[in-house]
Scaffold this active site. Structure first.
Site: not given
Ligand code: UD1
Length: 423
Positions: A22-23, A94, A118, A123, A309, A401
């Site tokens: 999915k991701n 997202r 969320c 996030r 995850d 989802r």
């Molecule tokens: C994250 C997970 C990913 C998982 C997905 C869905 C990690 C590193 N990332 O990806 O493995 O598949 O959720 O559950 O394990 N953040 C900021 N500012 C930003 C971007 C991120 O502060 O601009 C923070 C987020 O709030 C979070 C962390 O960084 O605490 C990691 O976020 P990120 O990897 O970007 O999230 P996803 O891409 O959703």
């Protein structure tokens, strides 16, 4: 709204096929915006998140054709007719914020709704925005939307992320492939999803070095072309169904699975006393139903660390272990919402901040429980498979989802599980 009813207690035996990731799939779909030629994606999972993103891409002018009941998709962004990604869709998914990088790369302008908070944490998207600013984008936040433009197109830049962000790495990567000059991205995500996206972009003509390491060098090209790309196996679905026979006892082969993509989980499961064997067709996970798993501590981390995850599913497994396991969540600040629901099933869990102490019990007991997010919902189903009596999981739209055919796959290995319409 449907409910899932599980009657647990029995061992599971047989085979479960694992779908495309999915991701990964969602980011590959966004990459279609980077070319005016068709991008064909195969091994796609059939999930509501994919349908939601399809709706968003169609609203931007992308033509999406689904083949083989959605297992393959052809996405054609011959023309981008609309440069605004609306709140209605971005708030639901997202990952749809990942149209931002491709839109900026292709059009030099985009208006994308901020996703908002969320269930599992704030996030933020500040790293997505600052990396695009470093490439020359002017960004304005107004009325809940990111208004971005780069007069004359994006320019290559050197960007070091302060911490690993999967989404920000992928947005910056997609923006950089069509930027003028060279972009160096440091401290990038090494997740298989990000690596597969980079491979797909290279098949489309991008010049990328270092995918899978912590530094990527991207030399911008004038245009990308169409390609055919196979989405990788879903390591989170694989990890989830690896935990099923571990929690119930029995032996299940996860078809299409390899150890390399779930090594951090496989290591922990073996430490807990579960047997894992790689075969020519998949991974076989076995646990003697007359023994209990042992408690093991887990800390989530970016790849190759233990995936956030899979934290909820691992917590479900630890609920029936001997001893006390300490689970630490380092990626998201609010990702223990499954704990109170597991407690309703007889689990012993104490959470403080980002740490959960789980003391195993001999038996979980079925109960009515509520799904709060995707991975939390599946952890409740796993717990239900091991529990005595009936577990009723409501709000299962969260499951749709990210998991294909939950009931069919689990019935195939002997589970007593049903999906019914909620009154
Ligand atoms: C994250 C997970 C990913 C998982 C997905 C869905 C990690 C590193 N990332 O990806 O493995 O598949 O959720 O559950 O394990 N953040 C900021 N500012 C930003 C971007 C991120 O502060 O601009 C923070 C987020 O709030 C979070 C962390 O960084 O605490 C990691 O976020 P990120 O990897 O970007 O999230 P996803 O891409 O959703």
């Amino acid at each position: 709204m449907d409910r899932i009813i599980v009657n647990g207690g029995g061992p599971l035996n047989g085979q479960i096929p694992i779908a495309g990731a999915k991701n990964t799939a969602l980011k590959l779909m966004c990459a279609a915006l980077l070319t005016d030629e068709p991008l064909t994606l195969t091994n796609m999972p059939r999930l509501s998140d994919v349908r939601t993103l399809t709706t968003l891409l169609e609203s931007l002018g992308v033509e999406v054709a689904c083949l083989q009941e959605g297992k393959s998709m052809v996405l054609s962004a011959a023309e981008i007719t609309n440069k605004t990604a609306h709140y209605d869709i971005v708030r639901k998914l997202r990952a749809s914020f990942n149209v931002f990088g491709p839109m900026m790369g292709r059009c030099g302008e985009a208006v994308v709704s901020l996703p908002g908070g969320c269930a599992i944490g704030a996030r933020k998207v500040d790293l997505h925005l600052s990396s695009l600013e470093a490439m020359g984008a002017k960004i304005d936040l107004r009325e809940g939307y990111v208004h971005a433009s780069a007069q004359g197109g994006l320019k290559g830049a050197e960007i070091e992320f302060p911490f690993v962000s999967v989404g920000a790495t992928e947005n910056a990567l997609c923006a950089a492939v069509l930027a003028k000059g060279t972009t160096v991205l440091k401290n990038v995500a090494r997740e298989p999803d990000t690596v597969d996206l980079a491979h797909c972009l290279m098949e489309m003509g991008a010049d990328i070095e270092g995918a899978g390491t912590s530094t990527m060098v991207i030399r911008g090209v004038d245009r990308l072309h169409g390609a055919t790309h196979r989405c990788i196996t879903d390591r989170i679905e694989l990890g989830t169904w690896m935990i099923a026979p571990a929690i119930t006892g029995g032996s299940v082969e996860l078809l299409g699975g390899t150890r390399a993509i779930v090594a951090s989980l496989a290591d922990k499961m073996e430490e807990a006393g579960v047997t894992i064997a790689e075969t020519a067709t998949g991974l076989v996970v076995t646990r003697d139903p007359n023994t209990q798993v042992k408690a093991v501590d887990v800390t989530t981390a970016p790849f190759p660390g233990f995936p956030t995850d899979l934290q909820a599913q691992m917590m479900a497994l630890m609920c029936t272990a001997t001893g006390t396991a300490v689970l630490e969540e380092t990626i998201f600040e609010n990702r223990f919402m499954h704990a109170p629901e597991l407690i309703r099933m007889g689990a012993q869990i104490d959470t403080t901040g980002n740490t959960a102490r789980v003391t195993g019990v001999d038996k979980l007991r079925g109960a009515p429980v509520m799904a709060t997010d995707l991975r939390a919902s599946i952890s409740l189903i796993l717990a239900g498979l091991a529990a005595e009596g009936e577990t009723i999981v409501s709000r299962v739209y969260h499951l749709d989802r990210g998991y294909e055919h939950v009931v069919r796959k689990l019935r195939g290995v002997g589970a007593t599980i049903d999906r019914v319409k909620e009154e």
